[in-house]
Motif scaffolding. Structure first.
Motif, mmCIF file in Angstrom:
data_model
loop_
_atom_site.group_PDB
_atom_site.id
_atom_site.type_symbol
_atom_site.label_atom_id
_atom_site.label_comp_id
_atom_site.label_asym_id
_atom_site.label_seq_id
_atom_site.Cartn_x
_atom_site.Cartn_y
_atom_site.Cartn_z
ATOM 1 N N LEU A 120 75.143 31.915 87.024
ATOM 2 C CA LEU A 120 75.696 30.635 86.316
ATOM 3 C C LEU A 120 76.829 31.044 85.754
ATOM 4 N N HIS A 121 77.575 30.323 85.447
ATOM 5 C CA HIS A 121 78.952 30.491 84.667
ATOM 6 C C HIS A 121 79.271 31.823 83.755
ATOM 7 N N ASP A 122 78.222 31.922 82.611
ATOM 8 C CA ASP A 122 78.157 31.971 81.095
ATOM 9 C C ASP A 122 77.029 33.379 81.178
ATOM 10 N N ALA A 134 79.732 32.761 95.755
ATOM 11 C CA ALA A 134 81.146 32.164 94.379
ATOM 12 C C ALA A 134 82.786 32.989 94.866
ATOM 13 N N ILE A 135 82.234 34.350 94.003
ATOM 14 C CA ILE A 135 83.241 34.739 94.248
ATOM 15 C C ILE A 135 84.356 35.017 94.615
ATOM 16 N N ALA A 136 83.734 35.248 96.358
ATOM 17 C CA ALA A 136 84.402 36.009 97.631
ATOM 18 C C ALA A 136 85.124 34.996 97.959
ATOM 19 N N ASP A 160 70.857 28.122 93.018
ATOM 20 C CA ASP A 160 70.938 27.137 92.653
ATOM 21 C C ASP A 160 72.513 27.336 91.382
ATOM 22 N N GLY A 161 72.641 28.850 91.376
ATOM 23 C CA GLY A 161 74.237 28.897 90.900
ATOM 24 C C GLY A 161 75.408 28.960 91.899
#
Length: 302
Positions: A120-122, A134-136, A160-161
């Motif tokens: 997740l984000h944090d 997500a990063i790629a 979910d992330g």
């Protein structure tokens, strides 16, 4: 020819009491070497930190980089963040990004790690530190390597992330087909979620995939697919709740790569989940997936 992204730092020694020398990532490469398949290994660089921080909270990224992840976050992840774990977590997004770049050249390439779709984000979660998918995807679009990306998540667990991190983006479509009653208990909202009941076998699974995937490809028209090719949908998986056979996994991958190939869409895969007491059997499932995706990308070269 299979183009596979791998780094020696992906591999850790097996846990105490294991019958094997390596963790899953090492066993996958061992199984690949024994498979007889032709393959080329490409070594990734760590993902530059600013790209990770474009998706994750910089404070959390710093916690991982400095080995200062709070105990409550480590509990959510499922293991302590050691120096070895932190290095792999930086390399894995670089591996998924490199696999995507290679897929644009060759039609298909595999990251022999990755698929950390619960991060997740944090915070990390569910054995995931940073969300390489997500990063790629974000970097590929920002640098002009793709305009529209489909993240196709066929792991037994909902991504979910990925869904949370990519929410609201019109240029990234998240599709998750998963066991509805499995982890995570609280699902995020993907662009499209398909939750399956426990015990779904080959025929019903394939009917669902055949109904959903072509419509998404025709409607969204991605120019790149990131495929979370988890093998934890297998009937023998320790953490799965579905019941695909070896033949069912093969049919799944064949449908995915043919759909991509017929539309000239490059596809990069990540390993995702796969769990069991016989870790070499799990490793072979991952390897079989990579090999058949490569063979069917350019059938004349197989």
């Amino acid at each position: 020819m299979l183009h596979v992204v791998h780094h020696p730092a992906y591999v850790s020694p097996a846990k105490s009491g294991s019958h094997f020398r390596f963790d899953k990532y090492g066993l996958v490469m061992e199984a690949l070497q024994h498979s007889g398949a032709a393959f080329t290994v490409h070594e990734p660089e760590p993902m530059p930190r600013h790209w990770i921080e474009a998706v994750h909270d910089p404070a959390y990224v710093d916690q991982v980089a400095t080995l200062a992840v709070p105990p409550e976050k480590e509990r959510r992840i499922g293991f302590p963040v050691t120096d070895r774990v932190a290095r792999r977590s930086m390399l894995s997004p670089g591996g998924t990004w490199l696999a995507a770049r290679l897929a644009k050249q060759h039609g298909y390439a595999a990251n022999a790690a990755g698929g950390s779709h619960h991060a997740l984000h944090d915070s990390g979660a569910g054995y995931c530190i940073f969300n390489d998918l997500a990063i790629a995807a974000h970097r590929l679009i920002e640098e002009g390597d793709a305009r529209r990306i489909l993240i196709l998540d066929l792991d037994v667990h909902q991504g979910d992330g990925t869904a949370s991190l990519m929410a609201g983006r019109q240029d990234i479509f998240t599709l998750s087909i998963h066991a509805e009653k499995n982890f995570p208990v609280r699902k995020a909202r993907s662009t499209l979620d398909v939750g399956l009941p426990d015990g779904v076998e080959d025929e019903a699974y394939m009917a669902t995939l055949a109904k959903i995937l072509p419509d998404v490809l025709e409607g969204f028209r991605p120019d790149l697919i990131l495929y979370q090719a988890g093998v934890d949908t297998h009937a023998d998986d320790r953490l799965g709740r579905l019941a695909l056979s070896d033949e069912g996994l093969a049919a799944r991958d064949q449908m995915v790569i043919r759909a991509a190939r017929d539309r000239a869409i490059p596809l990069a895969s990540t390993m995702g989940g796969g769990y069991g007491e016989d870790r070499m059997a799990v490793a072979r499932r991952h390897v079989d997936c990579m090999i058949r995706l490569a063979q069917l990308t350019r059938p004349g070269e197989a």
